[in-house]
Every structure is written in structure tokens, then in C-alpha cells.
Design a protein around this motif. Structure first.
Motif, short mmCIF file in Angstrom:
data_model
loop_
_atom_site.label_atom_id
_atom_site.label_comp_id
_atom_site.label_asym_id
_atom_site.label_seq_id
_atom_site.Cartn_x
_atom_site.Cartn_y
_atom_site.Cartn_z
N MET A 166 8.59 12.75 6.22
CA MET A 166 7.78 13.61 5.35
C MET A 166 7.53 14.93 6.04
O MET A 166 7.29 14.97 7.24
N ARG A 167 7.51 15.98 5.26
CA ARG A 167 7.26 17.30 5.83
C ARG A 167 6.19 18.01 5.00
O ARG A 167 6.25 17.99 3.78
N SER A 168 5.23 18.58 5.70
CA SER A 168 4.21 19.39 5.03
C SER A 168 4.54 20.85 5.28
O SER A 168 4.55 21.29 6.43
N ILE A 169 4.81 21.57 4.21
CA ILE A 169 5.09 22.99 4.37
C ILE A 169 3.78 23.75 4.54
O ILE A 169 3.70 24.68 5.34
N TYR A 199 0.81 -1.21 0.00
CA TYR A 199 0.00 0.00 0.00
C TYR A 199 0.84 1.27 0.00
O TYR A 199 0.31 2.36 0.05
N LEU A 200 2.17 1.12 -0.04
CA LEU A 200 3.02 2.29 0.13
C LEU A 200 2.73 3.37 -0.90
O LEU A 200 2.58 4.55 -0.56
N LEU A 201 2.62 2.96 -2.17
CA LEU A 201 2.42 3.96 -3.21
C LEU A 201 1.10 4.70 -3.03
O LEU A 201 1.04 5.92 -3.18
N ASP A 202 0.03 3.95 -2.67
CA ASP A 202 -1.26 4.59 -2.42
C ASP A 202 -1.13 5.61 -1.30
O ASP A 202 -1.60 6.74 -1.40
N VAL A 203 -0.46 5.20 -0.23
CA VAL A 203 -0.38 6.07 0.94
C VAL A 203 0.40 7.33 0.63
O VAL A 203 -0.05 8.44 0.92
N VAL A 204 1.58 7.19 0.00
CA VAL A 204 2.37 8.41 -0.22
C VAL A 204 1.72 9.31 -1.26
O VAL A 204 1.83 10.54 -1.17
N ARG A 236 -1.11 17.14 2.32
CA ARG A 236 -0.14 17.99 1.65
C ARG A 236 1.29 17.85 2.20
O ARG A 236 1.89 18.83 2.65
N PHE A 237 1.81 16.65 2.18
CA PHE A 237 3.22 16.48 2.54
C PHE A 237 4.03 16.64 1.27
O PHE A 237 4.31 15.69 0.56
#
Lengths: 252, 433
Positions: A157-160, A116-121, A131-132
């Protein structure tokens, strides 16, 4: 000591904090001790070769993820809710995609199943509530004792937009070291994934050119794994050969 | 690249130059692959660039790294948490203070002692980081000048940097590789005279900055080499994970010192300079403006310096001695040696245990990040509860930013490749670690 605080325990009252009580707790704790003097198989020359105290880290946190006493955790429930809702929009259940969540030291970690990694990111990047935008790369960690899930890939991951920070962790086994590449979603991970492949042997499926990046192309082995010794090869200098640190004379 | 039968290849890696030229003319070659580096004076250390040229135009730029890989992350797993500072300071050797700071912040997060770091230690950390930002930016400009052939910029940049390095030498004992910031605080207090010397810098530096501005800001040659060169817009920066002065030169005022303050940055007044040029010149202007802001912060640090401890008051973490600076760098504390060797057996045992075995760090993982001179510098630390790191990883901004070389250079001329790489300001010690 404050270490009790991070594990989510309340502060000890005065009676519990007496040396006899603390000593009892230390002996009873599920800890494997090894080493002190006479330890082998370490390149350490300090005389304390291999002195380690193992204790498993916190492995699961239940809701609520936001701890009112810790301002660092303020947005964690919102992020988890938004991710759950967002995954539902693409017909994925949060429980299937995320095997567990850990909140520790003011940081939240989503342990995601690799399918599920691709779906999640993708949701993490594109959903307006998440909005990461910035992925800070991937980093491998090798846990040889974690059978069946020895290799971990850790993404920061960082969300600006929302000024938030989360961690996504994916595990795979030594026998089947495959994790999908997220370069298509975050192009910045190109070199980071190559580095994780180089050092840990994690194969990022779908990466455009997964080659070694730091070590020479013809290098054998993946040096940051725990079963790879420090040094690993003899050092040659002007005809003299010096054995690798783990094979040198030990003073321990 | 595999050779197809229709293509002819001319290998220009050696031999008689006349023969090479004649062969190239015979073959009517249209595409030229140039290997630049890893040993080349304008590649910022051991960086390798593989450029495919069509005339003067770069059609493909590839970057090869790894020539300075020293296995710092692996080595640290074999040393105590305190000894780690000695390694990290050598990663990006132009920003040693940032490396130490981010590592110590990660260790302190794991220990859960972030709030117990003494105020004076935090003020000294901030001051040293800002001084380091200045020295790093000066090298960025100096090497940029050198790589484009302007040696005056180079000598001026290195001269101004020397003012900062003198302060570092006075405070830490060394010009580089300080190992000054330690888990729990800093290795020792400011020596007598340090504050006065920093005040002198605050007076001298603005004049030097003005000189540099006069030399460069409107210099037609400089503008010709930097304006609209190596353009990277905001979307490109985000996709490629670009942060720091490069991101701010593309118009986004993103600075971790403001967004996620650490070491008490929320208590300082300063601006985040931005530009919207997104080219080499904009990056230069942002860096110059950042030096101004750093000077402001250093001045506020000096005003905030109140007497107090510089190491956490936890005997299980902070080393017992306040080390002194000797003629040969950091040395011992005679008073402490007298105490442990002649006074207290328990103190000797404690000292021995803490220095050789180190302190234990509760198991778990933590990520700490600082706004380094080049961008977001991150440290991911994993502990298994032992006295040594289980795994450490550093997200060095230079490593991430070098991926942007292709985006900046392809379609431009070969001469601008040098300007593009220099404007990223990569340091291979940090890239390869």
C-alpha cells in the motif's frame, strides 16, 4: 557481513568476529541444510541441484516500531497508532485484527486476520491520518512448511498524501484457501487477485469474476505453488516430446 | 455470454463474406461483438480486446491477456540471484534497464547493502535508466503513430530510439536484454568512448525532439485523434492504480524519483512534467517533456561520473571479474582467467563457488519500486536464506494500466479504442511476464 544487522543484532565486537566464533555460531544456528551434490527433484543443471540453507525469517516485532537510527522507519509508530485509533471507531480492536507486526529492512508488515481484512483496508484508505490511496496489487507466496497458513497474500500500500508505504499480509490454509476480495475498496486489485488465484489457488471471496488470467482457462493446477514443478508438462514441438525439466536427466 | 432464445447470433469469424453480411441484415442485429486480437497490428503485441459495439460506439470493452506468459517469476526460483537479471530484462523488453534496476534494488535491500553500492555504479544506473526512459517513450510515440496509420511518426520514433540503442550496445554489448545492472552494481564499467558518444546524443537529441514537436504538437490531424480521447481523471487513476505518465497527465505530480529517491536521484535537478488534459494528447505532451528532463539528468550524470569501482567491494557478492565486451557481446576478462587458472587456487575456488552456487541472501521479504517509463515498477522479493529466490513478483505498470481500458473506451467510438490502448503504452512482455 551485514546480515547480522538486519536481524536487529548489534555489530559484533572484534573478539566475536573471529573465524572460530563465527563458525561456532553458524553451526549452532537453527538452520536446516540440505543438498549439495546428489540432490534430486530439481530442474537445475548447474551441478548444485537443490542447495538451500533454510532459516526462518523474523516473525514478530514489538513496539516501538520506529527505530531512531533508521530514518526509513520514522512514521511506523504513527501509522500503527492511527490504525489502532481508526479501527476502534468501527468497534474493532487492533489486537484482534492484526495478529502481529514485523519491522524488517525498513519496511513494516501488518499481518491481518482475514476476517478483518476488509475493515482494515477500508480504514487504511479512508482515514485522513492513514490515506493509503494506492494499492499496488496483491501477490501470493506459498509456504508449504507453515502448517495451517500455507498461502499468504501480500498487499503493498502506498499513501501519496503522507508519502508512506506499508505492507499488509493475510494468511490462509491450503484446505481452506479463502480470503475476502478487496476489489470493492481498491478496484485496481481486480486483475491482481485474478493472478493470485491463477498462480496460487487463493479464492478471493466477493471478487466480481474470479477467473484465470495468465494460464489458459482449462489449465489444471496453480503453477506458482511450491508443490507444482517447474515446467510441469512436456514440451511438444514438431511431433517430438521433451519431458518437463524436473523429469529430465539430472547431472547432479 | 449465453444466448437467449430471443437473440439471433451471426458468427462473422469466417466463411463467405456476402453470406455473413446477408445474415446480419436479416437478423436486424443491433449489437455487434468484435474480437480484436490477440494477433492484430494495432493491439501492441498479443493483446486481445473484446468490444461490444452499438453502431460505431463501444458499449463494453473487455481485455484478454496471458498470450505471452512465460513463467519468468517461476523460472527465477530455480536460478541464482545473479542469474535473475537475465530473466527480468526480458519482461518489459522496452524498459530492460528499469526491470534490472528494480530487481537489483530489491535484492540489495534484502542483503542490506543499499548504502554500499559505489557512487559510480549509481550514477551509471541513473544514466542508463534515463536513456531507457527516452527510448521507451520514443517507441510509445512511434507505435502510436503506426497504429493510427501515420507511418512517418513511426519511422521517426524508431530512428530516434536507435540513437539510444547504439549507446546501449556500446555500453552493455546488446541493444536489448542487457543483464547489465547486477546485484551490487553494474556488470562492467563504461567502455572508452562511451562518454563522448553520450555527449553527441545530448547535442543531437534536442534537434530531433524539435522536429517531432513540429510534426505533432499542433498537427490538426493529430489533435483530432488525440484531444479529449480516452479521458481518465485523477480519481479514476487512483482507483485503478494508474501511475506514471498517465497519472501525471491527469494533473498529479507524483514521481517516485522525487517522492522516494533511489540510486541517488535526490542529487539531480529535474522537474516533473504534468498536464491537466487527462487525454491522449496530454499523455503525449507529458512524455515529450519527460524526454527533455531525462536529457537534463543524463547531462548531470556525465558531470558526476568520477572514477571508482562499479561493483560492491564485497568479495562474497560482487563477481570478481570485470567482464569485457567482445565482438559477440559480453565476454571474459583475460587477466582474471590468467589469475584463477594460473595464479591462485583459492581464487579459482571462490570464483567457482560464487558463479555456480551464488551468494546467500538473508531470509525475509522486501519491496522495491522505481519510477519506470510507464509507471511504478515494483519488485517484491522473498528469500528463505538460500542462494536462490524463494518468490519474486513484479508489479508491472502495464498490467495494472490495461485494466483502465474499459474506463477509457466505453462510450467512445471504436476508432478511439486504438488511440486509448496506444496511449497506455502497454508491453505484453511485461504484462504477462
Amino acid at each position: 557481513m551485514t546480515s547480522a544487522n538486519h536481524e536487529g543484532k548489534p555489530n559484533l565486537s572484534e573478539g566475536e568476529n573471529l573465524p572460530a566464533e563465527r563458525g561456532r555460531e553458524r553451526l549452532d544456528s537453527p538452520v536446516a541444510r540440505k543438498g549439495m551434490f546428489g540432490a534430486r527433484s530439481s530442474g537445475d543443471t548447474s551441478g548444485y541441484g537443490g542447495l538451500r540453507v533454510y532459516r526462518p525469517a523474523q516473525s514478530r516485532t514489538e513496539r516501538p516500531y520506529t527505530d531512531e537510527d533508521d530514518p526509513r522507519t520514522a512514521s511506523f509508530d504513527q501509522v500503527a497508532d492511527a490504525l489502532e485509533r481508526s479501527l476502534k471507531e468501527v468497534d474493532t480492536s487492533f489486537g484482534d485484527a492484526v495478529e502481529r507486526v514485523v519491522v524488517d529492512r525498513g519496511e513494516i508488515t501488518f499481518h491481518v486476520r482475514r476476517e478483518y481484512l476488509l475493515d482494515v483496508v477500508t480504514r487504511l484508505r479512508d482515514d485522513p491520518a492513514l490515506r493509503f490511496e494506492l494499492c499496488l496489487g496483491v501477490n501470493g507466496v506459498h509456504y508449504p512448511s507453515d502448517t495451517g497458513r500455507e498461502l499468504h497474500a501480500v498487499y503493498e500500500m502506498r499513501s501519496i498524501t503522507h508519502n508512506r508505504e506499508i505492507r499488509v499480509e493475510v494468511a490462509c490454509s491450503d484446505e481452506d484457501p479463502h480470503i475476502p476480495s478487496i476489489v470493492a475498496v481498491y478496484p485496481t486489485n481486480d486483475w491482481h487477485e485474478r493472478e493470485a488465484w491463477d498462480f496460487f489457488g487463493i479464492v478471493f471471496d466477493g471478487h466480481p469474476a474470479l477467473t484465470r488470467i495468465q494460464m489458459p482457462d482449462d489449465w489444471h493446477g496453480h503453477p506458482q505453488r511450491k508443490d507444482y514443478p517447474l515446467g510441469g508438462i512436456p514440451v511438444e514441438y514438431r511431433g517430438a516430446k521433451i519431458p518437463p525439466p524436473d523429469e529430465r536427466r539430472s547431472y547432479a | 455470454m449465453t444466448a437467449t432464445p430471443t437473440e439471433t447470433y451471426v458468427d462473422a469469424s469466417g466463411g463467405d463474406w456476402d453470406e455473413v453480411v446477408a445474415a446480419a441484415q436479416r437478423g436486424n442485429a443491433e449489437r455487434l461483438v468484435v474480437n480484436m486480437g490477440p494477433q492484430h497490428p494495432s493491439t501492441h503485441g498479443v493483446l486481445r480486446l473484446i468490444l461490444t459495439l452499438d453502431g460505431e460506439t463501444v458499449t463494453e470493452a473487455r481485455v484478454g491477456i496471458g498470450y505471452l506468459h512465460t513463467g519468468i517469476e517461476k523460472n527465477m526460483e530455480y536460478r541464482t540471484w545473479t542469474q535473475g537479471t537475465t530473466f527480468v530484462t526480458r519482461m518489459d523488453y522496452l524498459t530492460p534497464i528499469f526491470n534490472e534496476a528494480v530487481y537489483c534494488l530489491a535484492v540489495e535491500k534484502l542483503l542490506g547493502v543499499t548504502d554500499r553500492i559505489p557512487d559510480r555504479a549509481n550514477v551509471i544506473r541513473v544514466m542508463m535508466m534515463e536513456l531507457n526512459r527516452m527510448s521507451s517513450h520514443f517507441v510509445a510515440m512511434a507505435t502510436f503513430g503506426m497504429e493510427l496509420g501515420a507511418t512517418t511518426i513511426m519511422t521517426n520514433g524508431f530512428r530516434e530510439r536507435e540513437l539510444v540503442l547504439d549507446i546501449f550496445e556500446m555500453v552493455t554489448g546488446l541493444r536489448m536484454n542487457h543483464a547489465y545492472i547486477r546485484p551490487g552494481g553494474v556488470a562492467q564499467d563504461l567502455p572508452p568512448g562511451a562518454v563522448g558518444k553520450i555527449r553527441e546524443l545530448l547535442v543531437e537529441m534536442p534537434k530531433r525532439l524539435d522536429d517531432m514537436r513540429k510534426l505533432l504538437d499542433a498537427n490538426p490531424l493529430y489533435l483530432a485523434r488525440t484531444r479529449d480521447v480516452a479521458y481518465l481523471d485523477l480519481a479514476g487513476c487512483m482507483a485503478l492504480g494508474v501511475t506514471g505518465p498517465l497519472l501525471r497527465s491527469a494533473g498529479l505530480a507524483w514521481d517516485l524519483r522525487k517522492a522516494k529517491p533511489y540510486c541517488g536521484y535526490e542529487n539531480y535537478e529535474f522537474d516533473v512534467p504534468v498536464s491537466d488534459g487527462a487525454d491522449v494528447y496530454a499523455r503525449y505532451r507529458v512524455r515529450m517533456a519527460e524526454i527533455d528532463e531525462s536529457l537534463k539528468i543524463v547531462e548531470q550524470c556525465l558531470d558526476k561520473l568520477a572514477p571508482g569501482p562499479v561493483m560492491i567491494e564485497d568479495a562474497k557478492i560482487g563477481w570478481p571479474a570485470q567482464l569485457a565486451i567482445g565482438a559477440d557481446g559480453m565476454g571474459n576478462s583475460p587477466a582474471h582467467i590468467a589469475h584463477i587458472m594460473g595464479g591462485s587456487m583459492e581464487a579459482l575456488i571462490h570464483h567457482f563457488k560464487l558463479v555456480t552456487e551464488g551468494f546467500r541472501v538473508p531470509p525475509g521479504q522486501a519491496y522495491a519500486a522505481v519510477e519506470g517509463a510507464k509507471g511504478e515498477l515494483g519488485c517484491h522479493a522473498v528469500s528463505d536464506g538460500g542462494t536462490r529466490p524463494y518468490r519474486l513478483h513484479f508489479r508491472d505498470p502495464s498490467f495494472t494500466h490495461l485494466q483502465a481500458v474499459a474506463a477509457m473506451c466505453e462510450g467512445g467510438t471504436v476508432a478511439d479504442v486504438v488511440a486509448a490502448v496506444a496511449s497506455i503504452d502497454p508491453v505484453m512482455g511485461g504484462v504477462d511476464r
